[in-house]
Design an enzyme around this catalytic site. Sequence first.
Site, PDB file in Angstrom:
ATOM      1  N   SER A 182      75.171  21.137 106.739  1.00  0.00           N
ATOM      2  CA  SER A 182      75.071  22.223 106.069  1.00  0.00           C
ATOM      3  C   SER A 182      76.467  22.684 105.513  1.00  0.00           C
ATOM      4  O   SER A 182      77.455  22.894 106.078  1.00  0.00           O
ATOM      5  CB  SER A 182      74.321  23.481 107.024  1.00  0.00           C
ATOM      6  OG  SER A 182      74.947  24.793 106.386  1.00  0.00           O
ATOM      7  N   HIS A 192      68.204  26.002 100.831  1.00  0.00           N
ATOM      8  CA  HIS A 192      67.451  26.932 101.891  1.00  0.00           C
ATOM      9  C   HIS A 192      67.676  28.386 101.178  1.00  0.00           C
ATOM     10  O   HIS A 192      68.877  28.712 101.501  1.00  0.00           O
ATOM     11  CB  HIS A 192      67.937  26.609 103.123  1.00  0.00           C
ATOM     12  CG  HIS A 192      67.598  27.663 104.285  1.00  0.00           C
ATOM     13  ND1 HIS A 192      68.207  27.749 105.470  1.00  0.00           N
ATOM     14  CD2 HIS A 192      66.291  28.203 104.462  1.00  0.00           C
ATOM     15  CE1 HIS A 192      67.538  28.370 106.108  1.00  0.00           C
ATOM     16  NE2 HIS A 192      66.385  29.100 105.641  1.00  0.00           N
ATOM     17  N   MET A 195      67.648  32.186 101.765  1.00  0.00           N
ATOM     18  CA  MET A 195      67.357  33.276 102.610  1.00  0.00           C
ATOM     19  C   MET A 195      67.771  34.694 101.920  1.00  0.00           C
ATOM     20  O   MET A 195      68.558  35.294 101.973  1.00  0.00           O
ATOM     21  CB  MET A 195      68.558  33.222 103.834  1.00  0.00           C
ATOM     22  CG  MET A 195      68.277  32.225 105.034  1.00  0.00           C
ATOM     23  SD  MET A 195      69.520  31.432 105.979  1.00  0.00           S
ATOM     24  CE  MET A 195      70.131  30.307 104.806  1.00  0.00           C
ATOM     25  N   GLY A 201      72.279  25.632 115.417  1.00  0.00           N
ATOM     26  CA  GLY A 201      72.603  25.016 116.857  1.00  0.00           C
ATOM     27  C   GLY A 201      72.417  23.560 117.132  1.00  0.00           C
ATOM     28  O   GLY A 201      72.327  23.235 118.388  1.00  0.00           O
ATOM     29  N   GLY A 250      71.487  33.696 108.970  1.00  0.00           N
ATOM     30  CA  GLY A 250      72.468  34.387 108.670  1.00  0.00           C
ATOM     31  C   GLY A 250      73.950  34.047 108.787  1.00  0.00           C
ATOM     32  O   GLY A 250      74.679  34.318 108.152  1.00  0.00           O
ATOM     33  N   MET A 295      72.336  33.152 100.738  1.00  0.00           N
ATOM     34  CA  MET A 295      71.952  34.317 101.385  1.00  0.00           C
ATOM     35  C   MET A 295      72.395  35.752 100.433  1.00  0.00           C
ATOM     36  O   MET A 295      73.406  35.474  99.837  1.00  0.00           O
ATOM     37  CB  MET A 295      72.729  34.469 102.696  1.00  0.00           C
ATOM     38  CG  MET A 295      72.886  33.285 103.564  1.00  0.00           C
ATOM     39  SD  MET A 295      73.871  33.495 105.244  1.00  0.00           S
ATOM     40  CE  MET A 295      73.574  32.067 105.936  1.00  0.00           C
ATOM     41  N   ASP A 325      66.764  23.841 111.781  1.00  0.00           N
ATOM     42  CA  ASP A 325      68.055  24.242 111.343  1.00  0.00           C
ATOM     43  C   ASP A 325      68.552  25.353 112.306  1.00  0.00           C
ATOM     44  O   ASP A 325      68.035  26.413 112.636  1.00  0.00           O
ATOM     45  CB  ASP A 325      67.911  25.060 109.959  1.00  0.00           C
ATOM     46  CG  ASP A 325      69.128  25.562 109.240  1.00  0.00           C
ATOM     47  OD1 ASP A 325      70.090  25.628 109.449  1.00  0.00           O
ATOM     48  OD2 ASP A 325      68.973  25.970 108.107  1.00  0.00           O
ATOM     49  N   GLY A 355      76.356  30.592 110.673  1.00  0.00           N
ATOM     50  CA  GLY A 355      76.298  29.158 111.479  1.00  0.00           C
ATOM     51  C   GLY A 355      76.960  29.546 112.730  1.00  0.00           C
ATOM     52  O   GLY A 355      77.446  30.696 112.966  1.00  0.00           O
ATOM     53  N   GLY A 356      77.111  28.322 113.442  1.00  0.00           N
ATOM     54  CA  GLY A 356      77.786  28.368 114.776  1.00  0.00           C
ATOM     55  C   GLY A 356      77.151  29.104 116.035  1.00  0.00           C
ATOM     56  O   GLY A 356      77.846  29.537 116.966  1.00  0.00           O
ATOM     57  N   SER A 393      78.313  23.642 111.830  1.00  0.00           N
ATOM     58  CA  SER A 393      79.517  23.537 112.701  1.00  0.00           C
ATOM     59  C   SER A 393      79.633  22.475 113.378  1.00  0.00           C
ATOM     60  O   SER A 393      80.836  21.924 113.312  1.00  0.00           O
ATOM     61  CB  SER A 393      79.532  24.909 113.324  1.00  0.00           C
ATOM     62  OG  SER A 393      78.301  25.193 114.253  1.00  0.00           O
ATOM     63  N   HIS A 432      72.482  20.136 102.815  1.00  0.00           N
ATOM     64  CA  HIS A 432      71.828  21.393 102.933  1.00  0.00           C
ATOM     65  C   HIS A 432      72.696  22.554 102.451  1.00  0.00           C
ATOM     66  O   HIS A 432      73.896  22.528 102.778  1.00  0.00           O
ATOM     67  CB  HIS A 432      71.635  21.721 104.598  1.00  0.00           C
ATOM     68  CG  HIS A 432      70.809  22.870 104.935  1.00  0.00           C
ATOM     69  ND1 HIS A 432      69.337  22.669 104.827  1.00  0.00           N
ATOM     70  CD2 HIS A 432      71.052  23.927 105.567  1.00  0.00           C
ATOM     71  CE1 HIS A 432      68.878  23.927 105.236  1.00  0.00           C
ATOM     72  NE2 HIS A 432      69.828  24.451 105.335  1.00  0.00           N
ATOM     73  N   ASP A 491      72.828  26.743 101.956  1.00  0.00           N
ATOM     74  CA  ASP A 491      72.312  27.847 102.604  1.00  0.00           C
ATOM     75  C   ASP A 491      72.750  29.119 101.529  1.00  0.00           C
ATOM     76  O   ASP A 491      73.797  29.514 101.528  1.00  0.00           O
ATOM     77  CB  ASP A 491      73.018  28.286 103.838  1.00  0.00           C
ATOM     78  CG  ASP A 491      72.431  27.217 104.865  1.00  0.00           C
ATOM     79  OD1 ASP A 491      71.195  27.367 105.207  1.00  0.00           O
ATOM     80  OD2 ASP A 491      73.203  26.635 105.617  1.00  0.00           O
ATOM     81  N   MET A 545      63.512  27.558 111.894  1.00  0.00           N
ATOM     82  CA  MET A 545      64.739  28.177 112.230  1.00  0.00           C
ATOM     83  C   MET A 545      65.084  28.092 113.877  1.00  0.00           C
ATOM     84  O   MET A 545      64.091  28.873 114.346  1.00  0.00           O
ATOM     85  CB  MET A 545      64.833  29.302 111.767  1.00  0.00           C
ATOM     86  CG  MET A 545      65.109  29.676 110.115  1.00  0.00           C
ATOM     87  SD  MET A 545      66.635  28.618 109.486  1.00  0.00           S
ATOM     88  CE  MET A 545      68.014  29.272 110.311  1.00  0.00           C
TER      89      MET A 545
END
Length: 216
Positions: free
Chosen positions: A8, A66, A68, A177, A142, A37, A175, A144-145, A198, A33, A35, A137
């Site tokens: 990502s 992706h 969002m 963790g 919203g 938002m 997607d 990362g990490g 991450s 990937h 993201d 998900m």
Amino acid sequence: MNRTVAPSMLSADFGHLERDTRMVDASAAQWVHIDVMDGVFVPNISFGFPVLKPIRRATSKLLDVHLMIVEPERYVERFVEAGADLVTFHYEATADPAGCIGRIRRAGAKAGISIKPGTPAEVLHDLLAKVDLVLVMSVEPGFGGQSFIEGSLAKIAQLRAMAREQGLETILEVDGGISARNARAVYDAGADVLVAGSAVFGAADPAAEIVRILEA
Ligand code: DX5
Ligand code: ZN
């Protein structure tokens, strides 16, 4: 489908976006990937079309976008023009998922649909045959990490079974963790594509971390 990793770019260094994209392009990862938002569907704002273009120029790998964002159908064509090969939107973000899938396909991209951790797999029963991919998900979208939500494994297995019952080879992407520590369990539950932000970009050697996730 063979195990696939999609780093990502949300966790990349935006001051060195071209360098980080080329690193992924030269790595064992098969997808990239992205993201997007909007600060409405999720409580965070990432980036939009202008940032996709330098990423697209720096890689020939599949660009996995992706969204969002609310009312994703309004922007589908522009993301495909900016280089998306696959566009995934959220089931929760539109009143007309089937219409959105049609727009993505007509624009020339593969279509994916995503569900948040609190949305049951059953809502996708009648949409499964219409999409190329389902994105589960495994954190609240919203940021990362965050830590992987363990209940996601059962949802992945349920979607794999649902696809099999319908005779479909739906691509299952997960997607949030993901790391080399839990990747095997996620693949074993039935996932094809693992997104990792991450874990990859926070590693001392990101390319080696990608291989560790692929071979977990
Ligand atoms: C979260 C994004 C993810 C995120 C994953 O809303 O959809 O793609 O970048 O980041 P990690 O791998 O750090 O959980
Ligand atoms: Zn994502």
